[in-house]
Write an enzyme that holds these catalytic residues in place. Structure first.
Site, PDB file in Angstrom:
ATOM      1  N   ARG A   1       1.653  -5.012   6.274  1.00 47.64           N
ATOM      2  CA  ARG A   1       1.001  -3.959   5.496  1.00 47.64           C
ATOM      3  C   ARG A   1       1.825  -2.691   5.614  1.00 47.64           C
ATOM      4  O   ARG A   1       2.222  -2.288   6.707  1.00 47.64           O
ATOM      5  CB  ARG A   1      -0.422  -3.685   5.972  1.00 47.64           C
ATOM      6  CG  ARG A   1      -1.060  -2.561   5.134  1.00 47.64           C
ATOM      7  CD  ARG A   1      -2.538  -2.454   5.288  1.00 47.64           C
ATOM      8  NE  ARG A   1      -3.057  -1.475   4.306  1.00 47.64           N
ATOM      9  CZ  ARG A   1      -4.288  -1.416   3.877  1.00 47.64           C
ATOM     10  NH1 ARG A   1      -5.172  -2.297   4.296  1.00 47.64           N
ATOM     11  NH2 ARG A   1      -4.668  -0.498   2.995  1.00 47.64           N
TER      12      ARG A   1
ATOM     13  N   ASP B   1       0.823  -1.201   0.000  1.00 50.50           N
ATOM     14  CA  ASP B   1       0.000   0.000   0.000  1.00 50.50           C
ATOM     15  C   ASP B   1       0.864   1.259   0.000  1.00 50.50           C
ATOM     16  O   ASP B   1       1.922   1.291   0.629  1.00 50.50           O
ATOM     17  CB  ASP B   1      -0.901  -0.011   1.243  1.00 50.50           C
ATOM     18  CG  ASP B   1      -2.015   1.016   1.157  1.00 50.50           C
ATOM     19  OD1 ASP B   1      -2.333   1.468   0.040  1.00 50.50           O
ATOM     20  OD2 ASP B   1      -2.561   1.374   2.210  1.00 50.50           O
TER      21      ASP B   1
ATOM     22  N   HIS C   1       3.251   3.362  -9.069  1.00 54.29           N
ATOM     23  CA  HIS C   1       3.123   1.925  -9.346  1.00 54.29           C
ATOM     24  C   HIS C   1       4.424   1.367  -9.928  1.00 54.29           C
ATOM     25  O   HIS C   1       4.821   0.239  -9.617  1.00 54.29           O
ATOM     26  CB  HIS C   1       1.962   1.678 -10.300  1.00 54.29           C
ATOM     27  CG  HIS C   1       0.624   2.040  -9.722  1.00 54.29           C
ATOM     28  ND1 HIS C   1       0.203   1.591  -8.485  1.00 54.29           N
ATOM     29  CD2 HIS C   1      -0.388   2.813 -10.206  1.00 54.29           C
ATOM     30  CE1 HIS C   1      -1.001   2.065  -8.233  1.00 54.29           C
ATOM     31  NE2 HIS C   1      -1.383   2.817  -9.263  1.00 54.29           N
TER      32      HIS C   1
ATOM     33  N   LEU D   1      11.517 -20.406  -4.179  1.00 52.63           N
ATOM     34  CA  LEU D   1      10.491 -19.555  -3.592  1.00 52.63           C
ATOM     35  C   LEU D   1       9.248 -19.641  -4.463  1.00 52.63           C
ATOM     36  O   LEU D   1       9.347 -19.670  -5.687  1.00 52.63           O
ATOM     37  CB  LEU D   1      10.955 -18.093  -3.531  1.00 52.63           C
ATOM     38  CG  LEU D   1       9.913 -17.059  -3.105  1.00 52.63           C
ATOM     39  CD1 LEU D   1       9.657 -17.144  -1.600  1.00 52.63           C
ATOM     40  CD2 LEU D   1      10.348 -15.638  -3.475  1.00 52.63           C
TER      41      LEU D   1
ATOM     42  N   ARG E   1      -5.399  -2.216   8.684  1.00 54.20           N
ATOM     43  CA  ARG E   1      -6.554  -3.056   8.379  1.00 54.20           C
ATOM     44  C   ARG E   1      -6.138  -4.075   7.325  1.00 54.20           C
ATOM     45  O   ARG E   1      -5.099  -3.927   6.669  1.00 54.20           O
ATOM     46  CB  ARG E   1      -7.732  -2.218   7.888  1.00 54.20           C
ATOM     47  CG  ARG E   1      -7.441  -1.382   6.658  1.00 54.20           C
ATOM     48  CD  ARG E   1      -8.670  -0.591   6.202  1.00 54.20           C
ATOM     49  NE  ARG E   1      -8.371   0.230   5.044  1.00 54.20           N
ATOM     50  CZ  ARG E   1      -7.873   1.484   5.115  1.00 54.20           C
ATOM     51  NH1 ARG E   1      -7.608   2.031   6.293  1.00 54.20           N
ATOM     52  NH2 ARG E   1      -7.623   2.166   4.015  1.00 54.20           N
TER      53      ARG E   1
ATOM     54  N   GLY F   1       0.226   5.372  -4.596  1.00 54.10           N
ATOM     55  CA  GLY F   1      -0.358   6.647  -5.003  1.00 54.10           C
ATOM     56  C   GLY F   1       0.135   7.807  -4.157  1.00 54.10           C
ATOM     57  O   GLY F   1       0.486   8.875  -4.683  1.00 54.10           O
TER      58      GLY F   1
END
Length: 251
Positions: free
Chosen positions: A199, A31, A48, A142, A205, A34
């Site tokens: 995260r 995350d 990105h 992997l 979350r 942007g």
């Protein structure tokens, strides 16, 4: 495609410390692309692209550390709500990444695996993805699992529908439905249990990612935006994992 990695049941490690251990299965919600771009007055696609470089660094760190499975949340089922231009840019980036990184996957003996519903990206891209999966299927250092058009609630609902149909058709006694029956119908059924979920970007979350699988995973949230995530950040997360006591509800 069946994984050669046998699942490790929680009962085999229940009550044990993770001290000094390396997680078998690490997942990351990537995350912040942007926001990384906005802070630099750049278009979102630049974030990105920088995020794709972070994928390369993190994959190499996972290989070097001995992690068996790395699962990346690349495109959620909710990401279709983004602008048409951004979705198009993401598709183009996937094509570019496949063409550029396939050689690296082969060199490092990384097997590519997909979960979700990637066919929604169209025949051309889907066929390229499937070709990369096939070409890397025998690699064993992997397993890189990429979640594309994936949503955990939909995944669980799909498993419930399959069980309901089997019960309706008389092929299954509803009283026999248990945790194993549901897990056997999830996209990750042949992978080791999730040990560590990371995260980035400061959000705390799960955003509809591996909700079932994360039941006893260790959670690690960092403020770092995904394009700035690197080997040191990954190794720091592994270090935090090793210091935790994993009790699985036992005490």
């Amino acid at each position: 495609m069946t994984s050669s990695l046998p699942p490790l049941a929680p009962s085999e490690v229940e009550g044990n410390s993770a001290e000094g251990s390396v997680p078998r299965h690490v997942a990351i919600i990537m995350d912040g692309n942007g926001r990384w771009a906005i802070r630099r007055s750049l278009p979102r696609v630049a974030g990105h692209r920088a995020g794709a470089e972070a994928v390369r660094r993190t994959m190499q760190a996972a290989v070097d550390s001995g992690v068996e499975v790395l699962t990346l949340y690349a495109f959620s089922s909710e990401n279709w709500r983004r602008s048409e231009d951004e979705v198009s840019d993401l598709k183009g980036l996937m094509r570019f990444y496949l063409e550029r990184e396939l050689g690296t996957l082969q060199k490092e003996k990384v097997r590519l695996r997909l979960i979700g519903e990637p066919a929604a990206f169209g025949n051309e891209l889907y066929e390229r993805l499937q070709q990369a999966v096939e070409e890397t299927r025998d690699n064993d250092r992997l397993t890189l699992v990429v979640a594309l058009n994936y949503g955990s609630q939909g995944e669980i609902a799909g498993a419930a529908k399959a069980l309901a149909r089997a019960a309706r058709d008389g092929a299954l006694d509803p009283e026999t439905i248990d945790i194993a029956a549901i897990e056997g119908l999830l996209h990750t059924c042949d992978l080791p249990p999730l040990d560590l979920l990371i995260r980035t970007s400061g959000e705390v979350r799960l955003s509809n990612f591996l909700l079932w699988q994360a039941a006893y995973a260790e959670l690690h949230f960092v403020d770092t935006l995904w394009p700035d995530f690197d080997e040191a950040a990954f190794n720091s997360a592994l270090g935090e994992f090793a210091r935790r006591q994993r009790r699985f509800g036992g005490r």
